[in-house]
Write a protein that holds these residues in place. Sequence first.
Motif, mmCIF file in Angstrom:
data_model
loop_
_atom_site.group_PDB
_atom_site.id
_atom_site.type_symbol
_atom_site.label_atom_id
_atom_site.label_comp_id
_atom_site.label_asym_id
_atom_site.label_seq_id
_atom_site.Cartn_x
_atom_site.Cartn_y
_atom_site.Cartn_z
ATOM 1 N N GLN A 90 83.731 35.186 34.774
ATOM 2 C CA GLN A 90 83.415 36.611 34.835
ATOM 3 C C GLN A 90 81.911 36.739 34.623
ATOM 4 O O GLN A 90 81.366 36.320 33.603
ATOM 5 N N ALA A 91 81.233 37.320 35.619
ATOM 6 C CA ALA A 91 79.766 37.318 35.647
ATOM 7 C C ALA A 91 79.168 38.616 35.127
ATOM 8 O O ALA A 91 78.189 39.121 35.670
ATOM 9 N N SER A 92 79.758 39.161 34.067
ATOM 10 C CA SER A 92 79.159 40.319 33.408
ATOM 11 C C SER A 92 77.935 39.858 32.630
ATOM 12 O O SER A 92 77.634 38.661 32.558
ATOM 13 N N SER A 93 77.232 40.795 32.004
ATOM 14 C CA SER A 93 76.056 40.417 31.226
ATOM 15 C C SER A 93 76.445 39.533 30.034
ATOM 16 O O SER A 93 75.672 38.681 29.611
ATOM 17 N N ARG A 94 77.645 39.720 29.480
ATOM 18 C CA ARG A 94 78.129 38.879 28.382
ATOM 19 C C ARG A 94 78.662 37.556 28.926
ATOM 20 O O ARG A 94 78.431 36.499 28.344
ATOM 21 N N GLY A 95 79.406 37.621 30.001
ATOM 22 C CA GLY A 95 79.977 36.431 30.613
ATOM 23 C C GLY A 95 81.198 35.919 29.884
ATOM 24 O O GLY A 95 81.397 36.171 28.689
ATOM 25 N N GLY A 96 82.054 35.208 30.601
ATOM 26 C CA GLY A 96 83.243 34.629 30.008
ATOM 27 C C GLY A 96 83.937 33.716 30.999
ATOM 28 O O GLY A 96 83.807 33.891 32.215
ATOM 29 N N THR A 97 84.659 32.707 30.480
ATOM 30 C CA THR A 97 85.324 31.716 31.320
ATOM 31 C C THR A 97 86.821 31.752 31.069
ATOM 32 O O THR A 97 87.266 31.792 29.913
ATOM 33 N N LEU A 98 87.596 31.729 32.157
ATOM 34 C CA LEU A 98 89.048 31.740 32.072
ATOM 35 C C LEU A 98 89.590 30.519 32.805
ATOM 36 O O LEU A 98 89.221 30.254 33.958
ATOM 37 N N HIS A 99 90.465 29.777 32.128
ATOM 38 C CA HIS A 99 91.140 28.634 32.736
ATOM 39 C C HIS A 99 92.504 29.131 33.206
ATOM 40 O O HIS A 99 93.348 29.526 32.385
ATOM 41 N N CYS A 100 92.722 29.133 34.509
ATOM 42 C CA CYS A 100 93.879 29.806 35.106
ATOM 43 C C CYS A 100 94.830 28.807 35.740
ATOM 44 O O CYS A 100 94.403 27.829 36.369
ATOM 45 N N SER A 101 96.118 29.075 35.595
ATOM 46 C CA SER A 101 97.166 28.312 36.246
ATOM 47 C C SER A 101 98.112 29.300 36.920
ATOM 48 O O SER A 101 98.588 30.241 36.272
ATOM 49 N N VAL A 102 98.388 29.106 38.199
ATOM 50 C CA VAL A 102 99.107 30.103 38.999
ATOM 51 C C VAL A 102 100.379 29.503 39.582
ATOM 52 O O VAL A 102 100.363 28.401 40.141
ATOM 53 N N ASP A 103 101.501 30.229 39.435
ATOM 54 C CA ASP A 103 102.695 29.892 40.207
ATOM 55 C C ASP A 103 103.184 31.146 40.925
ATOM 56 O O ASP A 103 102.469 32.144 40.994
ATOM 57 N N LYS A 104 104.388 31.124 41.458
ATOM 58 C CA LYS A 104 104.841 32.218 42.317
ATOM 59 C C LYS A 104 104.991 33.547 41.578
ATOM 60 O O LYS A 104 104.818 34.610 42.168
ATOM 61 N N LEU A 105 105.344 33.497 40.297
ATOM 62 C CA LEU A 105 105.623 34.727 39.565
ATOM 63 C C LEU A 105 104.706 34.957 38.373
ATOM 64 O O LEU A 105 104.592 36.093 37.903
ATOM 65 N N ARG A 106 104.074 33.913 37.860
ATOM 66 C CA ARG A 106 103.317 34.030 36.621
ATOM 67 C C ARG A 106 101.897 33.497 36.787
ATOM 68 O O ARG A 106 101.617 32.688 37.668
ATOM 69 N N VAL A 107 101.031 33.956 35.891
ATOM 70 C CA VAL A 107 99.667 33.443 35.793
ATOM 71 C C VAL A 107 99.417 33.106 34.327
ATOM 72 O O VAL A 107 99.673 33.925 33.445
ATOM 73 N N LYS A 108 98.942 31.902 34.070
ATOM 74 C CA LYS A 108 98.557 31.518 32.715
ATOM 75 C C LYS A 108 97.036 31.526 32.619
ATOM 76 O O LYS A 108 96.347 30.963 33.470
ATOM 77 N N LEU A 109 96.543 32.186 31.569
ATOM 78 C CA LEU A 109 95.115 32.323 31.344
ATOM 79 C C LEU A 109 94.791 31.761 29.970
ATOM 80 O O LEU A 109 95.380 32.182 28.974
ATOM 81 N N ALA A 110 93.864 30.831 29.897
ATOM 82 C CA ALA A 110 93.519 30.219 28.622
ATOM 83 C C ALA A 110 92.035 30.397 28.325
ATOM 84 O O ALA A 110 91.191 30.335 29.228
ATOM 85 N N GLY A 111 91.742 30.642 27.049
ATOM 86 C CA GLY A 111 90.361 30.784 26.619
ATOM 87 C C GLY A 111 90.270 30.736 25.116
ATOM 88 O O GLY A 111 91.278 30.638 24.404
ATOM 89 N N LYS A 112 89.063 30.795 24.612
ATOM 90 C CA LYS A 112 88.806 30.769 23.174
ATOM 91 C C LYS A 112 88.505 32.170 22.662
ATOM 92 O O LYS A 112 88.299 33.097 23.452
ATOM 93 N N ALA A 113 88.459 32.303 21.345
ATOM 94 C CA ALA A 113 88.153 33.596 20.727
ATOM 95 C C ALA A 113 87.400 33.374 19.422
ATOM 96 O O ALA A 113 87.548 32.334 18.778
#
Length: 261
Positions: A225-248
């Motif tokens: 995500q190229a906002s001024s803050r920025g952020g990275t998402l690790h994504c895994s996609v199948d037919k019905l679901r999306v998995k999103l992983a990141g830190k906090a």
Amino acid sequence: MLKQYVVDAFADKLFEGNPAAICVMQTWADDKLMQLIAMENNLSETAFTVKEGEHYKLRWFTPGGEIDLCGHATLATAFVLMNYVDKNMTKVHFQTLSGELIVTKTDDFYELDFPRFQLQQADITEQMTQVIGFKPVEAWLGRDLICVLEHEEQISKVKIDLENAKKLPGLLLHVSAKSSQYDCISRSFAPKLGVIEDPVCGSGHCHIAPLWSEKLKKSKLVARQASSRGGTLHCSVDKLRVKLAGKAILYSVAELQLPSF
């Protein structure tokens, strides 16, 4: 008094990613009060959660109203529960307007299991070009509108016409392009919800990740995500679901001076 946490989600360091306010409550507050808290915080999302049986119910409020799905505030809520409420917890089930959402902690990463939005290709209009400042090469519509741009360099140069953006279809507007460093790069705007730009949009990537998964013929993606803050998402996609992983990362803890609490 009500304790409130502010957490930077999808962030590798403080002041990156997307900040969300999190209120862990014993019982539900009035909807009007939760909306007022969200407006006072003026963050893209304030999340409220209450434990009901073995699961937690979770609701998200923008300054402009309640929303049906939010990724970064879900990650932030799981972070708070796992680090400040129950340190033995490594998985949490949330009951939400979008059904059951599961967040699993592995080391420093929090993985969200979210529904995948189905996209339909839309006609490119002159209004889209006027709002974005560039003519999209493709447009796709689910809950949100995605406008695909030809070059990744255009993404950082986009200056949204906010008033006219409210007239476009879709709840949020995302601009996205193929990236040389990542699989895809995007920015997200939500003027209909009182949010000019969402620094890192999890629910938006339930649109963006499936789109680029189809285009690149890959089930696993790294999205930026190229906002001024920025952020990275690790994504895994199948037919019905999306998995999103990141830190906090925790930014602050405060006590809200509310008479009913």
